[in-house]
Design a protein around this motif. Structure first.
Motif, PDB file in Angstrom:
ATOM      1  N   TYR A 134      37.987  52.967  31.230  1.00  0.00           N
ATOM      2  CA  TYR A 134      36.552  52.742  31.340  1.00  0.00           C
ATOM      3  C   TYR A 134      36.098  51.951  30.115  1.00  0.00           C
ATOM      4  CZ  TYR A 134      37.014  56.660  34.591  1.00  0.00           C
ATOM      5  OH  TYR A 134      37.410  57.487  35.608  1.00  0.00           O
ATOM      6  N   VAL A 135      35.151  51.040  30.323  1.00  0.00           N
ATOM      7  CA  VAL A 135      34.687  50.183  29.239  1.00  0.00           C
ATOM      8  C   VAL A 135      33.162  50.116  29.276  1.00  0.00           C
ATOM      9  CG1 VAL A 135      34.713  47.838  28.292  1.00  0.00           C
ATOM     10  CG2 VAL A 135      36.799  48.800  29.272  1.00  0.00           C
ATOM     11  N   ALA A 136      32.547  50.173  28.100  1.00  0.00           N
ATOM     12  CA  ALA A 136      31.099  49.969  27.999  1.00  0.00           C
ATOM     13  C   ALA A 136      30.809  48.472  28.083  1.00  0.00           C
ATOM     14  CB  ALA A 136      30.582  50.532  26.679  1.00  0.00           C
ATOM     15  N   PRO A 137      29.875  48.051  28.931  1.00  0.00           N
ATOM     16  CA  PRO A 137      29.624  46.615  29.113  1.00  0.00           C
ATOM     17  C   PRO A 137      28.878  45.994  27.929  1.00  0.00           C
ATOM     18  CG  PRO A 137      28.812  47.930  30.982  1.00  0.00           C
ATOM     19  CD  PRO A 137      29.085  48.872  29.862  1.00  0.00           C
ATOM     20  N   ALA A 138      29.360  44.831  27.495  1.00  0.00           N
ATOM     21  CA  ALA A 138      28.617  44.025  26.531  1.00  0.00           C
ATOM     22  C   ALA A 138      27.878  42.891  27.234  1.00  0.00           C
ATOM     23  CB  ALA A 138      29.554  43.449  25.474  1.00  0.00           C
ATOM     24  N   ARG A 139      28.265  42.604  28.468  1.00  0.00           N
ATOM     25  CA  ARG A 139      27.610  41.595  29.289  1.00  0.00           C
ATOM     26  C   ARG A 139      27.536  42.130  30.719  1.00  0.00           C
ATOM     27  NH1 ARG A 139      26.692  40.108  24.916  1.00  0.00           N
ATOM     28  NH2 ARG A 139      26.888  38.016  23.987  1.00  0.00           N
ATOM     29  N   ASN A 140      27.013  41.324  31.619  1.00  0.00           N
ATOM     30  CA  ASN A 140      26.794  41.771  32.999  1.00  0.00           C
ATOM     31  C   ASN A 140      27.844  41.235  33.960  1.00  0.00           C
ATOM     32  OD1 ASN A 140      25.907  39.088  32.758  1.00  0.00           O
ATOM     33  ND2 ASN A 140      24.482  39.306  34.473  1.00  0.00           N
ATOM     34  N   TRP A 141      29.018  40.822  33.472  1.00  0.00           N
ATOM     35  CA  TRP A 141      30.011  40.182  34.328  1.00  0.00           C
ATOM     36  C   TRP A 141      31.422  40.625  33.968  1.00  0.00           C
ATOM     37  CZ3 TRP A 141      33.601  37.279  31.660  1.00  0.00           C
ATOM     38  CH2 TRP A 141      33.235  36.846  30.374  1.00  0.00           C
ATOM     39  N   LEU A 142      32.324  40.414  34.915  1.00  0.00           N
ATOM     40  CA  LEU A 142      33.761  40.602  34.738  1.00  0.00           C
ATOM     41  C   LEU A 142      34.459  39.416  35.388  1.00  0.00           C
ATOM     42  CD1 LEU A 142      34.129  44.326  35.886  1.00  0.00           C
ATOM     43  CD2 LEU A 142      34.223  43.486  33.541  1.00  0.00           C
ATOM     44  N   ALA A 143      35.638  39.063  34.889  1.00  0.00           N
ATOM     45  CA  ALA A 143      36.339  37.913  35.467  1.00  0.00           C
ATOM     46  C   ALA A 143      37.837  38.145  35.490  1.00  0.00           C
ATOM     47  CB  ALA A 143      36.020  36.638  34.681  1.00  0.00           C
ATOM     48  N   THR A 144      38.477  37.506  36.468  1.00  0.00           N
ATOM     49  CA  THR A 144      39.928  37.423  36.550  1.00  0.00           C
ATOM     50  C   THR A 144      40.310  35.955  36.445  1.00  0.00           C
ATOM     51  OG1 THR A 144      40.013  39.357  38.006  1.00  0.00           O
ATOM     52  CG2 THR A 144      41.970  37.959  37.920  1.00  0.00           C
ATOM     53  N   SER A 145      41.206  35.652  35.517  1.00  0.00           N
ATOM     54  CA  SER A 145      41.650  34.277  35.316  1.00  0.00           C
ATOM     55  C   SER A 145      43.048  34.099  35.891  1.00  0.00           C
ATOM     56  CB  SER A 145      41.662  33.943  33.818  1.00  0.00           C
ATOM     57  OG  SER A 145      42.339  32.722  33.587  1.00  0.00           O
ATOM     58  N   PHE A 146      43.241  32.983  36.596  1.00  0.00           N
ATOM     59  CA  PHE A 146      44.559  32.577  37.077  1.00  0.00           C
ATOM     60  C   PHE A 146      44.923  31.298  36.315  1.00  0.00           C
ATOM     61  CE2 PHE A 146      42.232  34.784  40.370  1.00  0.00           C
ATOM     62  CZ  PHE A 146      43.129  35.750  40.801  1.00  0.00           C
ATOM     63  N   PRO A 147      45.473  31.443  35.096  1.00  0.00           N
ATOM     64  CA  PRO A 147      45.646  30.278  34.211  1.00  0.00           C
ATOM     65  C   PRO A 147      46.494  29.170  34.813  1.00  0.00           C
ATOM     66  CG  PRO A 147      45.992  32.338  33.011  1.00  0.00           C
ATOM     67  CD  PRO A 147      45.929  32.691  34.459  1.00  0.00           C
ATOM     68  N   ASP A 148      47.563  29.533  35.532  1.00  0.00           N
ATOM     69  CA  ASP A 148      48.439  28.503  36.095  1.00  0.00           C
ATOM     70  C   ASP A 148      47.725  27.660  37.145  1.00  0.00           C
ATOM     71  OD1 ASP A 148      50.394  29.492  34.472  1.00  0.00           O
ATOM     72  OD2 ASP A 148      51.402  30.655  36.037  1.00  0.00           O
ATOM     73  N   GLU A 149      46.709  28.241  37.784  1.00  0.00           N
ATOM     74  CA  GLU A 149      45.962  27.524  38.816  1.00  0.00           C
ATOM     75  C   GLU A 149      44.667  26.925  38.282  1.00  0.00           C
ATOM     76  OE1 GLU A 149      45.858  29.679  42.730  1.00  0.00           O
ATOM     77  OE2 GLU A 149      46.633  31.332  41.505  1.00  0.00           O
ATOM     78  N   LYS A 150      44.330  27.231  37.024  1.00  0.00           N
ATOM     79  CA  LYS A 150      43.042  26.828  36.446  1.00  0.00           C
ATOM     80  C   LYS A 150      41.913  27.256  37.382  1.00  0.00           C
ATOM     81  CE  LYS A 150      42.746  23.033  34.062  1.00  0.00           C
ATOM     82  NZ  LYS A 150      42.735  21.608  33.648  1.00  0.00           N
TER      83      LYS A 150
END
Length: 402
Positions: free
Chosen positions: A220-236
């Motif tokens: 569990y994490v306390a939010p510092a912003r209102n978003w979350l992201a998943t990055s697929f670096p190989d696909e940019k």
């Protein structure tokens, strides 16, 4: 045979897969018939995204396809029917797809109740049901996909009945499970200096930062912003989910889980809103954005993803800003400044760059120069204003002049 014994045998067959027999005969195995359920789907589509929604499975979003590279972004929803005989069958699923869940409400993750389509427009579909899953409440959900956009919006209204005494409050829960996430990287804007959100223990971090979860299996994490992201670096490619900031206050939190489910390596991104206790209509929403051309992001401002790098030269530093609009960004100026992390000292203005309108899903890189002759020392956050007049403050990278 006595009727009660017949009922017992039927129930035993359904629950265990074995048929008990009388006398000296031993139980005989029942071979259940397992078939995939072919659901009817409805779709929204623009030039970037195709959305599949399944009315008979809670109206969930079964798939989000990014059309430029035909990339399915979610682990697909699969429903199965297990039939033991003509009278007894069971419907189940892999639980995938995006729909409204509520933290702590049992049964919703496995529910397959249908929702009715009550309104259809070229860029939106609205679903409704009087009884949502195992929740004693009605639910309306509008899914919107505007033209020329890589951002979709989900707007929901839940109305609890006064007879619902099982749940003192409802905390909406968005559970996004990206496909092909084995090599993906999580980007989590985490709040530092806190150990709890409400009564919940969260990961303790020294300061606000972008957190990747390292090797933790769930947390569990306390939010510092209102978003979350998943990055697929190989696909940019970036897949992000974000909500109105006020819906996270005061007790909203992030949850993550990584592991194997259904043979797939999974890294979830989950936002749990603060919730509401009254029986009045509760309106809440989220947006899901796909941002191509980026290996990482540092912020989502409005509907624009932002990445940033600092390069040091002998005489100066270069701050590079990548902008990727999920919806066309109007013409105007990008301004940038440095603000001391500790709040002490002067704000350093770095100037502005005038821009023409930035098209959807196209990355634009802009550079600001900071001379080493400037009288600055310490640690600074990079802040700015987009041409849309939306302001941002990056958690990383920190600008530091020792």
């Amino acid at each position: 045979m006595h009727k009660s014994m017949t009922a017992f045998m039927a129930i035993t067959a359904m629950l265990t897969g074995w048929v008990p027999t009388l006398g000296r005969d031993r139980s005989l195995p029942v071979k259940p018939r397992v078939e995939l359920i072919e659901y009817d789907s409805v779709y929204l589509q623009n030039e970037f995204i195709k959305l599949e929604m399944i009315p008979d499975a809670m109206g969930r979003i079964g798939q989000i396809t990014f059309l430029p590279n035909k990339r399915d972004m979610l682990i697909p929803f699969i429903g199965r029917e297990t039939a033991y005989d003509p009278l007894f069958s069971r419907h189940e699923s892999n639980g995938m797809g995006l729909r409204d869940l509520f933290w702590g409400v049992r049964g919703l993750t496995s529910s397959l109740n249908p929702m009715n389509i009550v309104e259809t427009n070229p860029d939106s579909i609205t679903f409704y049901t009087d009884n949502y899953g195992f929740l004693n409440a009605s639910m309306q959900r509008a899914v919107k996909l505007p033209e020329n956009s890589t951002v979709l919006e989900i707007c929901s209204t839940v109305i609890r009945r006064s007879s619902d005494t099982r749940h003192s409050s409802l905390q909406p829960w968005y559970n996004l499970v990206p496909a092909r996430s084995g090599t993906a990287e999580l980007i989590i804007p985490a709040r530092g200096g806190v150990g709890r959100v409400g009564s919940r223990v969260v990961v303790h971090l020294e300061q606000d930062c972008l957190f990747g979860g390292e090797e933790l299996q769930h947390y569990y994490v306390a939010p510092a912003r209102n978003w979350l992201a998943t990055s697929f670096p190989d696909e940019k490619l970036i897949l992000a989910i974000y909500v109105p900031e006020e819906l996270l206050q005061p007790n909203g939190f992030f949850y993550f889980w990584r592991g194997i489910t259904g043979g797939n390596a999974v890294k979830t991104t989950e936002i749990i809103l603060s919730g509401k206790e009254s029986d009045e209509p509760y309106n809440f929403s989220c947006r899901i954005g796909i941002f191509p051309g980026l290996r990482s992001i540092k912020e989502i401002c409005g509907n624009t993803a932002i990445d940033c790098r600092i390069k040091e030269n002998p005489d100066d530093w270069i701050i590079e800003i990548d902008l990727c609009p999920g919806r066309q960004l109007p013409a105007g100026s990008l301004t940038l400044e440095l603000r001391p992390v500790d709040g002490k000292g002067n704000i350093i203005k770095l100037g502005k760059i005038d821009l023409e309108s930035l098209p959807t899903a196209k990355v634009r890189t802009l550079s600001f120069k900071v001379s080493k002759g400037k009288p600055l020392s310490g640690r600074y956050r990079i802040c700015g204003t987009l041409p849309s007049n939306e302001k941002f403050e990056l958690l990383a990278p920190l600008f530091e002049n020792k």
